[in-house]
Design a protein around this motif. Sequence first.
Motif, PDB file in Angstrom:
ATOM      1  N   PHE A 195      -6.470  -2.575  -4.161  1.00  0.00           N
ATOM      2  CA  PHE A 195      -7.068  -3.704  -3.520  1.00  0.00           C
ATOM      3  C   PHE A 195      -6.916  -3.731  -2.234  1.00  0.00           C
ATOM      4  O   PHE A 195      -7.727  -4.109  -1.261  1.00  0.00           O
ATOM      5  N   ASN A 196      -5.590  -3.302  -1.689  1.00  0.00           N
ATOM      6  CA  ASN A 196      -5.268  -3.243  -0.480  1.00  0.00           C
ATOM      7  C   ASN A 196      -5.868  -2.090   0.287  1.00  0.00           C
ATOM      8  O   ASN A 196      -5.989  -2.187   1.542  1.00  0.00           O
ATOM      9  N   LEU A 197      -6.774  -1.210  -0.402  1.00  0.00           N
ATOM     10  CA  LEU A 197      -7.650  -0.364   0.368  1.00  0.00           C
ATOM     11  C   LEU A 197      -9.208  -0.905   0.699  1.00  0.00           C
ATOM     12  O   LEU A 197      -9.697   0.136   1.400  1.00  0.00           O
ATOM     13  N   ILE A 198      -9.336  -2.060   0.513  1.00  0.00           N
ATOM     14  CA  ILE A 198     -10.674  -2.716   0.740  1.00  0.00           C
ATOM     15  C   ILE A 198     -10.536  -2.556   2.389  1.00  0.00           C
ATOM     16  O   ILE A 198      -9.531  -3.122   3.216  1.00  0.00           O
ATOM     17  N   PRO A 199     -11.757  -2.198   3.103  1.00  0.00           N
ATOM     18  CA  PRO A 199     -11.683  -1.718   4.621  1.00  0.00           C
ATOM     19  C   PRO A 199     -11.807  -3.282   5.356  1.00  0.00           C
ATOM     20  O   PRO A 199     -13.028  -3.311   5.998  1.00  0.00           O
ATOM     21  N   ILE A 200     -10.944  -3.962   5.173  1.00  0.00           N
ATOM     22  CA  ILE A 200     -11.009  -5.362   6.040  1.00  0.00           C
ATOM     23  C   ILE A 200      -9.565  -5.629   6.431  1.00  0.00           C
ATOM     24  O   ILE A 200      -8.621  -5.415   5.736  1.00  0.00           O
ATOM     25  N   VAL A 201      -9.179  -5.839   7.527  1.00  0.00           N
ATOM     26  CA  VAL A 201      -7.939  -6.396   8.089  1.00  0.00           C
ATOM     27  C   VAL A 201      -7.863  -7.915   7.550  1.00  0.00           C
ATOM     28  O   VAL A 201      -8.684  -8.548   7.757  1.00  0.00           O
ATOM     29  N   PRO A 202      -6.606  -8.496   7.184  1.00  0.00           N
ATOM     30  CA  PRO A 202      -5.483  -7.755   7.332  1.00  0.00           C
ATOM     31  C   PRO A 202      -4.923  -6.711   6.188  1.00  0.00           C
ATOM     32  O   PRO A 202      -3.666  -6.557   5.969  1.00  0.00           O
ATOM     33  N   LEU A 203      -5.680  -6.293   5.347  1.00  0.00           N
ATOM     34  CA  LEU A 203      -5.594  -5.266   4.398  1.00  0.00           C
ATOM     35  C   LEU A 203      -5.192  -3.852   4.978  1.00  0.00           C
ATOM     36  O   LEU A 203      -5.882  -3.552   6.074  1.00  0.00           O
ATOM     37  N   ASP A 204      -4.474  -3.157   4.213  1.00  0.00           N
ATOM     38  CA  ASP A 204      -4.346  -1.703   4.619  1.00  0.00           C
ATOM     39  C   ASP A 204      -5.489  -0.792   4.971  1.00  0.00           C
ATOM     40  O   ASP A 204      -5.795   0.005   5.845  1.00  0.00           O
ATOM     41  N   GLY A 205      -6.637  -1.022   4.123  1.00  0.00           N
ATOM     42  CA  GLY A 205      -7.785  -0.303   4.348  1.00  0.00           C
ATOM     43  C   GLY A 205      -8.675  -0.695   5.496  1.00  0.00           C
ATOM     44  O   GLY A 205      -9.071  -0.061   6.045  1.00  0.00           O
ATOM     45  N   GLY A 206      -8.344  -1.828   6.056  1.00  0.00           N
ATOM     46  CA  GLY A 206      -8.881  -2.332   7.144  1.00  0.00           C
ATOM     47  C   GLY A 206      -8.395  -1.582   8.512  1.00  0.00           C
ATOM     48  O   GLY A 206      -9.165  -0.847   9.289  1.00  0.00           O
TER      49      GLY A 206
END
Length: 275
Positions: A195-206
């Motif tokens: 889930f954290n790799l979804i490319p959106i900040v504040p997630l890690d993926g972002g």
Amino acid sequence: MDRPRVVDPDERDPRYEPIDAPEARTLPDARGEDHGERGYEPLHPRGGVLDLLKKLAAPIVALGFLIVKFGGLLLKFKVVTTGASMIVSIAAYAWLWGLPFAIGFVVLIFVHELGHVLELRRQGVPASAPLFIPFLGAVIGMKELPDDAWKEARVALAGPILGSVGAAAFWVAGEAWDSELLVALAFVGFFLNLFNLIPIVPLDGGRAAAALHPAFWFVGLLLMVGLVVVAPNPILILIVILGGLDLWQRWRTRGEAGDYYRLATWQRATVGVVY
């Protein structure tokens, strides 16, 4: 031999008149009601959400008292601050899932955040110890940003990498000990890092996508909006709001950033493969 004389009841010596026994008395219960021959009412243990809240509140109140009394001293020790926030998070998650699962879940979050801390310190970027926030995970304070998007991506991906290693360790232990609890925690850990790799900040993926192409931020925002529509959740809505604001800020100032997003091809390829 004289035969014993039977005493007529009317001739009994008045000095030996029987004393009337007091009437049997019953004890009233705690509400003042008389229950006849029953002299007491047994106590039965009572449970429920109220008792659970009382049990959870006791350590939190005690912790609050210590912080108020010795706050200036305690806050100097990062370990104490991190440990205290972990205890509060465990208490919050235990209210939903029980204590054993709550402890394992917080440990998985800690391993994930530890990946960020180790990479930041390896790069020489001052960073605080993880601070846990119930139902939101944990945050790490940075006194300065990484030098470029390449280093930012490495910091971002270090969390899911180490977090997945931790989840794999739970899985191996669960299979070895035939523990459904550990296996369940392992799959939750894998999902959390995915889930954290979804490319959106504040997630890690972002933050990792910043090293690939800014267009990935729009993909992440659309994914989060879709999740909110399918399964509305306050945390998802918060991520959409923060992600939208960050996307607007980064996209508007991407030209001013200059060399921050200018990376070598091998750097972009490495981030893409790891991602």
